[in-house]
Design a protein around this motif. Sequence first.
Motif, mmCIF file in Angstrom:
data_model
loop_
_atom_site.group_PDB
_atom_site.id
_atom_site.type_symbol
_atom_site.label_atom_id
_atom_site.label_comp_id
_atom_site.label_asym_id
_atom_site.label_seq_id
_atom_site.Cartn_x
_atom_site.Cartn_y
_atom_site.Cartn_z
ATOM 1 N N SER A 179 0.848 -1.190 0.000
ATOM 2 C CA SER A 179 0.000 0.000 0.000
ATOM 3 C C SER A 179 0.885 1.242 0.000
ATOM 4 O O SER A 179 2.088 1.171 0.280
ATOM 5 C CB SER A 179 -0.899 0.022 1.240
ATOM 6 N N GLN A 183 0.657 3.545 2.179
ATOM 7 C CA GLN A 183 1.042 3.768 3.568
ATOM 8 C C GLN A 183 2.283 2.959 3.933
ATOM 9 O O GLN A 183 3.148 3.437 4.668
ATOM 10 C CB GLN A 183 -0.104 3.411 4.519
ATOM 11 N N ASP A 185 5.686 4.515 5.348
ATOM 12 C CA ASP A 185 6.360 4.020 6.541
ATOM 13 C C ASP A 185 7.849 3.807 6.270
ATOM 14 O O ASP A 185 8.707 4.144 7.097
ATOM 15 C CB ASP A 185 5.729 2.708 7.007
#
Length: 203
Positions: free
Chosen positions: A46, A48, A52
Amino acid sequence: MLLRKANVVDGALALLDDTGLDGLTMRKLGEALGVRAGALYRHFPSKQALLDAMAERIMASVEVTLEPGHWSEQGVALAGRLRHALLRHRDGARVVAGAYTAEAHTVLFGNTSAALLRQAGLPPRQAAWAVAAVSQYVIGHTIEEQARADLVEGGLWSKKMDAFTELSDDVALSAFDADPEERFVYGLQLFLNGIRHELSTTE
């Protein structure tokens, strides 16, 4: 070229510097790397997950080795290093703010900071909370600092300050228009004063 995780993160940080966080999409990143966006999801399930990894790369640039000295001086050094790491990349603070990653360098920064306060005398729980509060201050301050830089670059900052001046005085204006470094250090000292007070009540 074989696409590796590290190459994807490199490309994402380069695109971040060019377009800002709002312009960072998997499609644009794929185009910049010369691959289809689907190829990126083999490494990051993803966006995200990619963010990260970008946050962890930013945190990896924070030097946590400290020179001997008083805990407050060492704390100022760590906070300053975090701020400068965030400033190295456009919207770097926004990337780190949304990550909450438990990767090695992010955890190392938190553990080093908390250990510093525990050694100074704060109980473990208060030390962890103090680190969270100071880190959130650094990140929040830097988000505003980078937003201001974007407004300056876009020619909008002076217009905003002109409009603000009509409704306020020079003292209030200085909260926005002062040197960011000077305001950062002042705010950080307020936190340190609070920690010193906590230490005085736990002795």
